[in-house]
Write an enzyme that holds these catalytic residues in place. Structure first.
Site, PDB file in Angstrom:
ATOM      1  N   LYS A  13       0.780   4.997   6.898  1.00 25.63           N
ATOM      2  CA  LYS A  13       0.214   5.786   5.774  1.00 25.63           C
ATOM      3  C   LYS A  13       0.789   7.096   5.956  1.00 25.63           C
ATOM      4  CE  LYS A  13      -2.614   2.432   4.897  1.00 25.63           C
ATOM      5  NZ  LYS A  13      -2.516   1.574   3.656  1.00 25.63           N
ATOM      6  N   SER A  61       0.674  -1.223  -0.133  1.00 25.29           N
ATOM      7  CA  SER A  61      -0.078  -0.120   0.044  1.00 25.29           C
ATOM      8  C   SER A  61       0.734   1.268   0.027  1.00 25.29           C
ATOM      9  CB  SER A  61      -0.854  -0.056   1.206  1.00 25.29           C
ATOM     10  OG  SER A  61      -0.343   0.028   2.365  1.00 25.29           O
TER      11      SER A  61
END
Length: 203
Positions: free
Chosen positions: A95, A56
């Site tokens: 993230k 990701s």
């Protein structure tokens, strides 16, 4: 006073001088030991390790990359963080922060608009669902659950953050999880220590 008595006095002073030097070395050793112990405890309390799982964050991180994260570090835009989603307390994500407390937001259809110029970081403007609009806002597609939670807001609340993975087409982030609270955040990524050919500070 004869020479014999002078020698005796000289001989009596030497042990005192040696004892004093030993005391100084002992105190110095104790000081360095306590300093080392303090640094070690501080490191254990504030620095943690993290292993990337998945794709990701490509191309920033690869699957299996190992990182150091700092727990007590100020959160700023574009910082890489690790956090625990509410519904998955044992699973930690990494993230990038793109929305800060106080940022203006609005929803329209299944889209969220964050009124901030994000073009200065190319990793944030690439992907199928993120587009840089003429007025400088960032547009992302969000799930219905996230839309329901954000539709009545005009700005990101205090101690809340909007985060995205750099690999937009393969990332579970605030588009699906909603805003991330400060108390969910475990730390800020500061250094990659593995693989060895990628060792260095993380930006």
């Amino acid at each position: 006073m004869n020479k014999t008595s002078e020698r005796k006095k000289f001989k009596l002073k030497r042990p005192e001088r040696i004892s004093s030097e030993k005391q100084k070395k002992t105190i110095l050793s104790a000081f360095f030991f306590l300093f080392f112990l303090f640094v070690l405890i501080w490191g254990i309390r504030t620095i943690r390790t993290y292993q990337v799982d998945g794709l990701s964050m490509n191309p920033t991180f690869e699957d299996g990359d190992r990182l150091f994260i700092a727990k007590e570090k100020q959160l700023v835009r574009y910082e890489l963080i690790t956090f625990f989603p509410d519904e998955q307390k044992k699973t930690s994500y990494v993230k990038r922060i793109v929305g800060l407390p106080g940022d203006k937001i609005r929803t329209e259809g299944n889209a969220l608009y964050i009124n901030e110029q994000l073009a200065e970081n190319s990793a944030l403007t690439e992907g199928l669902e993120a587009k840089k609009l003429p007025d400088g806002t960032l547009k992302v597609t969000i799930t219905k659950e996230v839309w329901d939670a954000l539709s009545d807001l005009e700005e990101i609340p205090a101690d809340s953050y909007f985060v995205l993975g750099d690999n937009r087409s393969n990332s579970t982030d605030s588009r699906h999880l909603g805003l991330i609270k400060k108390d969910q955040i475990d730390g800020v990524v500061i250094f990659r220590y593995y693989p060895f050919d990628s060792i260095g500070l993380v930006k």
